[in-house]
Design an enzyme around this catalytic site. Structure first.
Site, PDB file in Angstrom:
ATOM      1  N   CYS B  80       0.849  -1.197   0.000  1.00 58.24           N
ATOM      2  CA  CYS B  80       0.000   0.000   0.000  1.00 58.24           C
ATOM      3  C   CYS B  80       0.883   1.246   0.000  1.00 58.24           C
ATOM      4  O   CYS B  80       0.629   2.204  -0.720  1.00 58.24           O
ATOM      5  CB  CYS B  80      -0.899   0.048   1.237  1.00 58.24           C
ATOM      6  SG  CYS B  80      -2.132  -1.250   1.322  1.00 58.24           S
ATOM      7  N   ASP B 483     -25.558   0.377  26.509  1.00 59.92           N
ATOM      8  CA  ASP B 483     -26.357   0.371  25.289  1.00 59.92           C
ATOM      9  C   ASP B 483     -26.537  -1.105  24.937  1.00 59.92           C
ATOM     10  O   ASP B 483     -25.811  -1.954  25.444  1.00 59.92           O
ATOM     11  CB  ASP B 483     -25.578   1.104  24.197  1.00 59.92           C
ATOM     12  CG  ASP B 483     -26.179   0.900  22.826  1.00 59.92           C
ATOM     13  OD1 ASP B 483     -27.391   1.078  22.706  1.00 59.92           O
ATOM     14  OD2 ASP B 483     -25.428   0.560  21.897  1.00 59.92           O
TER      15      ASP B 483
END
Lengths: 48, 766
Positions: B80, B483
């Site tokens: 990359c 949550d």
């Protein structure tokens, strides 16, 4: 005690050399991308 | 796209090594690409992509060239790096390109005109790497850290070398060392110390000066005073051929304190993410269809009524109504739910959500600054402003410390001068020793050392502290609000049960490997047998279709696979059909994190009140709460109600930690006393949280709490140690018994004790 005239400058010079070396590595951004450096060694620079 | 021809027979052919289609690197497990970067690059190679106006951010180097730094996403491997750097360097006029993998940023320079930067950014974009602008605070913090490091290096060098001389001075008396040698040593010490103090003391001097200007005081004032007075005093002693100089004490003080300061800066700076990352989703360009023509319009300038085209894989640029086409939309940014929502013409979509399966056209209903996303961000900002400023223990200690030390020094001076009628030089010398010996070294190290050890230990457990005071705040909590999706549960569906034969399951799993749909992925993850190579076609909104050995297989929705009956439970499902006949059902559900029950039981036994707060339906939330063992449940809440709920708890006197992962949790996270979120959470949510944990398990919540409590105990012990030391040392200094040797020993001794005590953190098991 004449030996001090040699030893103190030698000690200071060695210390200073280490300091300058460290500051140089810092300045030339050698600690910026430790992870990338590990990968870059795999790249073949001769290719291009 | 020829992504269908994948060699997936990893079990069958061991000698055939699969290589990345894009960069040719051998890949693991027969994958098509070595990393998502290459995959995206491959997909994007034929697609034209527009970059935002990044060139405006470029820095003008005044020599006709420009330099631009951008954040870049998706760098995973050496290829990359090479790909991006070489692509840029191959362009005309590019004078430099460098990818930084640790910080995920790209810096490149070019000559010619400023606007050329956009074209260059587009080059990188075309390779498939997403770019986003950086914010300046990160830059500034990095520079500050670096200058601290330089100061440490200089003071460390000076302290070490001066110690060589000092040991000589201490170990000889007036008889063995002549006065001339002693003066020489003093002069050399001065020569090293004075520039060092001027350079390395700057962080303290600057801070002290700025608070004094505001007519306040902080810890840096006595530090600066002690160091400067010690130097002035020592210079005058040297001139007078005096016996004692304190250059080494001054420099050592700076060295220890700088270490503490640096550790502190590191702890604060770690994992600092840019909040602009999220909003950068709204910075890009939208493709607008106007009078049959396609134009590119900056998202900011989108007006209600415009018709935008959203390609597969693209984020929806603004809130609107789907006008044409049907697709699945990843709503996780808004709701935290991982299941994509199927949309057809007439459905409402929100900015920032990602279009998964087919291109759609969206009629914009709200301008981008009025979108739901922007509203949540605004809500978040208000919550953060409302966050009470927390005074850290160390700061409170400093507030107490400063006046006491100053008074002590002044009293010593007055005492010696007036009461004992000593010469003023001697009186001042004793006063300065008091300032030096009360050395805030131990105080300065007490918190940072514990902090660094604690964060190191947490880091090994996959827990990242994002704010310096997180541990301290965490140790005080008595209530945790969880949550549901993605926090208590794994946040992704997993296979519960299926009614397929072995062969059918193999085919279904092989088909599933070629889809990005969460259910297909869950099936792939659950299947551990050999996979077949099958050409698969994805039918948007329906499922996958494949032909294999003369038969047609379908994997997808109930109706599409030919099943007419309605489901009789709430589970997510996939159907599998052979030649149009339904062959069986696969059911999925979002499971609790594996250790959730156990961790929650431990938390309850530690007298912590547990709450569940969910935007999901009441029935689902109740089920999960019952399974996990949480009594207090509130379901169907909006993001605003969540932060409201937190505020109510706070008003009741609870000290609350919020654990959540969705963007909808972000305002609540900001409203809580302290907050935690898993690393799978949205960027902005992770940004808001004080602590981020990486793991499939929930146990980090327990570990973090334990280590936080332990480290707070250690910090308090360290303060106590520093206080005891001062109680012993101060009278000695006031009475004038302290020589430079005593000062040096006391200083390093107290620092060492504090550090050793901090290391006890690593002994305790959690």
């Amino acid at each position: 005690m004449d030996i001090l005239l040699y030893l103190i400058p030698i000690a200071l010079t060695l210390g200073l050399a280490g300091l300058v070396g460290f500051l140089w590595t810092l300045k030339s951004n050698q600690y910026e991308d430790l992870e990338g450096a590990a990968h870059r060694i795999l790249l073949d620079d001769d290719e291009d | 796209m020829e992504t269908g021809t994948v060699s997936t027979e990893q079990a069958a052919s061991c000698c055939e090594v699969a290589t990345c289609k894009h960069c040719g690197v051998p890949t693991e497990g027969g994958a098509t690409f070595c990393c998502t970067g290459c995959e995206a690059a491959h997909e994007a190679i034929h697609r034209l992509d527009e970059a935002a106006a990044f060139s405006l951010l470029a820095h003008d180097n005044d020599d006709g060239s420009y330099t631009l730094s951008l954040g870049v996403e998706g760098i995973h491997c050496a290829s990359c790096i090479r790909l991006i750097e070489n692509a840029l360097l191959a362009e005309d006029g590019v004078v430099g390109a460098r990818v930084n993998m640790s910080t995920e940023r790209l810096t490149f320079s070019w000559t010619n005109c400023r606007e050329r930067g956009d074209a260059l950014a587009a080059v990188v974009n075309k390779l498939g790497y997403k770019l986003h602008p950086l914010n300046d605070t990160e830059e500034a913090a990095a520079t500050a850290e670096k200058s601290l490091l330089r100061a440490i290096a200089v003071s460390g060098f000076a302290a070490g070398n001066m110690m060589l001389l000092s040991v000589g001075l201490w170990s000889t008396g007036g008889e063995t060392m002549g006065m001339a040698t002693r003066d020489l040593f003093h002069w050399i010490s001065a020569l090293i110390a004075l520039p060092t103090v001027l350079y390395a003391g700057q962080p303290f001097f600057r801070s002290a000066y700025s608070v004094l200007k505001e007519r306040h005081t902080n810890m840096d004032v006595p530090i600066s005073l002690a160091v400067l007075l010690a130097c002035v005093m020592s210079v005058s002693e040297t001139l007078r051929h005096g016996e004692h100089v304190y250059f080494d004490s001054a420099v050592m003080l700076l060295f220890f304190l700088l270490i503490g300061r640096y550790l502190d800066a590191r702890a604060k700076g770690k994992a600092r993410e840019s909040a602009s990352k999220l909003l950068s989703r709204l910075v890009g360009i939208a493709t607008v269809l106007e009078d049959g023509k396609i134009t590119q319009v900056p998202i900011k300038e989108l007006r209600p009524g415009a018709l935008v085209m959203v390609a597969t894989g693209e984020a929806v640029p603004a809130d609107g109504i789907v006008e044409k086409g049907g697709s699945a939309i990843d709503m996780s940014l808004i709701t935290g739910e991982t299941m994509p929502e199927a949309v057809v013409a007439g459905a409402e979509v929100f900015a920032g959500t990602v279009n998964l399966s087919a291109p759609i056209q969206v009629r914009v209903s709200k301008a981008s600054d009025k979108s739901l996303l922007s509203e949540i961000v605004r809500l978040l900002e208000t919550s953060e402003q409302g966050r009470a400023t927390y005074v850290r223990l160390a700061d409170r200690a400093a507030q107490l410390y400063t006046p006491v030390v100053h008074a002590m020094g002044a009293l010593t001076f007055i005492g010696w001068w007036l009461l004992m009628s000593a010469p003023w030089q001697v009186s001042l010398l004793h006063a300065v020793t008091v300032l030096i010996i009360t050395c805030p070294c131990a105080l300065g190290l007490a918190v940072p050392v514990v902090q660094v050890l604690a964060s190191g230990r947490l880091m090994r457990a996959g827990i990242l502290l994002k704010s310096g005071d997180a541990l301290e705040k965490l140790s005080k909590i008595d209530t945790i609000v969880f949550d549901k999706t993605g926090t208590l549960t794994q946040g992704k569906p997993s296979l519960r049960s299926h009614a397929l034969g072995t062969d059918d399951l193999q085919i279904a799993a092989s088909m599933a490997t070629q889809s990005r749909h969460p259910l297909a992925r869950a099936l792939k993850d659950a299947y551990d047998g050999a996979l077949l190579t099958i050409d698969v076609e994805e039918v948007p909104g329906k499922g996958l279709r494949a032909e294999h050995e003369g038969a047609v297989y379908q994997l997808g929705s109930r109706r599409w696979c030919g099943e007419a009956d309605e489901p009789d439970d709430n589970f997510l499902e996939l159907w599998f059909s052979v030649n149009g006949k339904p062959a069986g059902r696969l059911s999925f559900s979002d499971r609790l994190r594996t250790d959730a029950r156990e961790v929650l039981a431990k938390l309850r036994s530690a007298d912590i009140e547990l709450h569940l707060l969910s935007g999901d339906r009441e029935a689902v939330a109740k089920d999960v709460a019952a399974e996990a063992g949480i009594d207090i449940v509130k379901a169907e809440v909006t993001p605003a109600e969540k932060s409201q709920y937190l505020a109510e708890l706070k008003a009741k006197g609870n000290t609350v930690m919020m654990v959540g992962d969705g963007l909808n949790d972000a305002p609540a996270l900001a409203a809580a006393h302290v907050s935690m979120s898993p690393s799978s959470a949205m960027d902005i949510t992770q940004n808001t949280a004080d602590i981020v944990f990486q793991a499939e398990a929930l146990v980090p919540v327990w570990q973090a709490l334990q280590i936080a409590r332990l480290s707070t105990v250690l910090v308090k012990q360290n303060f106590a140690l520093a206080a005891i030391y001062n109680i012993v040392a101060i009278p000695a200094a006031v009475l004038g018994f302290v020589t430079p040797l005593v000062a040096a020993v006391a200083m390093s001794g107290s620092s060492l004790i504090v550090i050793l005590n901090a290391f006890r953190l690593n002994l305790r098991k959690v």
